[in-house]
Scaffold this motif. Structure first.
Motif, short mmCIF file in Angstrom:
data_model
loop_
_atom_site.label_atom_id
_atom_site.label_comp_id
_atom_site.label_asym_id
_atom_site.label_seq_id
_atom_site.Cartn_x
_atom_site.Cartn_y
_atom_site.Cartn_z
N LEU A 12 2.05 -0.47 9.74
CA LEU A 12 3.24 -0.60 8.91
C LEU A 12 3.27 -1.98 8.28
O LEU A 12 2.71 -2.93 8.83
CB LEU A 12 4.49 -0.38 9.77
CG LEU A 12 4.60 0.98 10.44
CD1 LEU A 12 5.85 1.04 11.31
CD2 LEU A 12 4.62 2.09 9.41
N ARG A 13 3.95 -2.10 7.17
CA ARG A 13 4.03 -3.39 6.48
C ARG A 13 4.74 -4.41 7.35
O ARG A 13 5.60 -4.07 8.15
CB ARG A 13 4.76 -3.24 5.15
CG ARG A 13 3.97 -2.46 4.15
CD ARG A 13 4.56 -2.49 2.79
NE ARG A 13 6.02 -2.55 2.79
CZ ARG A 13 6.78 -2.27 1.77
NH1 ARG A 13 6.23 -1.90 0.65
NH2 ARG A 13 8.08 -2.35 1.84
N GLY A 14 4.34 -5.67 7.19
CA GLY A 14 4.97 -6.74 7.93
C GLY A 14 3.96 -7.45 8.81
O GLY A 14 2.83 -7.00 8.99
N LEU A 15 4.39 -8.57 9.35
CA LEU A 15 3.52 -9.37 10.21
C LEU A 15 3.21 -8.58 11.48
O LEU A 15 4.12 -8.18 12.21
CB LEU A 15 4.21 -10.69 10.56
CG LEU A 15 3.44 -11.62 11.48
CD1 LEU A 15 2.14 -12.08 10.81
CD2 LEU A 15 4.28 -12.83 11.83
N ASN A 16 1.94 -8.36 11.73
CA ASN A 16 1.49 -7.60 12.90
C ASN A 16 2.15 -6.23 12.99
O ASN A 16 2.54 -5.78 14.07
CB ASN A 16 1.71 -8.39 14.20
CG ASN A 16 0.86 -9.62 14.26
OD1 ASN A 16 -0.29 -9.61 13.81
ND2 ASN A 16 1.40 -10.69 14.77
N GLY A 17 2.26 -5.58 11.85
CA GLY A 17 2.89 -4.26 11.80
C GLY A 17 2.15 -3.26 12.67
O GLY A 17 0.92 -3.23 12.70
N PHE A 41 -4.08 -13.07 18.55
CA PHE A 41 -4.89 -13.88 19.47
C PHE A 41 -4.75 -15.37 19.22
O PHE A 41 -4.85 -16.17 20.14
CB PHE A 41 -6.36 -13.46 19.42
CG PHE A 41 -6.62 -12.17 20.15
CD1 PHE A 41 -6.67 -12.16 21.53
CD2 PHE A 41 -6.80 -11.00 19.47
CE1 PHE A 41 -6.90 -10.99 22.22
CE2 PHE A 41 -7.04 -9.81 20.15
CZ PHE A 41 -7.08 -9.80 21.52
N GLU A 42 -4.52 -15.76 17.98
CA GLU A 42 -4.34 -17.19 17.69
C GLU A 42 -3.08 -17.71 18.37
O GLU A 42 -3.08 -18.78 18.98
CB GLU A 42 -4.30 -17.44 16.19
CG GLU A 42 -4.16 -18.90 15.82
CD GLU A 42 -5.25 -19.80 16.40
OE1 GLU A 42 -4.93 -20.97 16.71
OE2 GLU A 42 -6.39 -19.35 16.56
N ARG A 43 -2.01 -16.96 18.29
CA ARG A 43 -0.77 -17.37 18.97
C ARG A 43 -0.97 -17.34 20.49
O ARG A 43 -0.51 -18.24 21.19
CB ARG A 43 0.37 -16.45 18.58
CG ARG A 43 1.68 -16.83 19.28
CD ARG A 43 2.85 -16.13 18.70
NE ARG A 43 3.10 -16.71 17.39
CZ ARG A 43 3.86 -16.17 16.46
NH1 ARG A 43 4.44 -15.03 16.68
NH2 ARG A 43 4.04 -16.76 15.31
N LEU A 44 -1.64 -16.34 20.99
CA LEU A 44 -1.92 -16.26 22.42
C LEU A 44 -2.75 -17.45 22.90
O LEU A 44 -2.52 -18.00 23.97
CB LEU A 44 -2.64 -14.94 22.72
CG LEU A 44 -2.77 -14.51 24.16
CD1 LEU A 44 -1.42 -14.44 24.85
CD2 LEU A 44 -3.48 -13.17 24.24
N VAL A 56 -11.12 -18.13 20.53
CA VAL A 56 -10.89 -16.77 20.08
C VAL A 56 -12.13 -16.36 19.29
O VAL A 56 -12.52 -17.05 18.35
CB VAL A 56 -9.63 -16.68 19.19
CG1 VAL A 56 -9.49 -15.28 18.61
CG2 VAL A 56 -8.39 -17.07 19.97
N VAL A 57 -12.76 -15.28 19.72
CA VAL A 57 -13.97 -14.80 19.04
C VAL A 57 -13.85 -13.30 18.79
O VAL A 57 -13.18 -12.59 19.54
CB VAL A 57 -15.25 -15.09 19.86
CG1 VAL A 57 -15.48 -16.57 20.01
CG2 VAL A 57 -15.21 -14.43 21.21
#
Length: 94
Positions: A20-25, A58-61, A75-76
């Motif tokens: 779905l549209r949106g950040l991390n939809g 993953f970048e936020r994690l 992160v790979v």
């Protein structure tokens, strides 16, 4: 508190097609009789008849891990990880 020698490997989807549209939809879909149905909203499918999958940021994690433990993380992509660490000869079917 930093933990020396701590290793964590996490794997999940970082992108989902048809999200779905949106950040991390998320992807909202169901599967019945081998047929996938993708829905255009989380309220579109009948109640209890669909799965909702969210991609992992993953970048936020990685940043949260560094903040909580004091340890840096990498992160790979899955393919890069497997190219470096996989022992393919131990995973082949006979």
């Amino acid at each position: 508190v930093a933990r020396r020698g701590c290793h964590v490997v996490l794997a999940d989807f970082d992108h989902l097609p048809d999200g779905l549209r949106g950040l991390n939809g998320p992807v909202v879909q169901s599967k019945q009789d081998g047929t996938n149905t993708v829905y255009r909203g989380i309220l579109s499918p009948p109640l209890g008849k669909a799965d909702i999958f969210f991609p992992t940021d993953f970048e936020r994690l990685r940043r949260v891990w560094a903040f909580l433990t004091g340890n840096q993380a990498d992160v790979v992509k899955h393919s890069d990880f497997c190219s470096k660490y996989a022992e393919v000869e131990k995973t082949q079917c006979l």
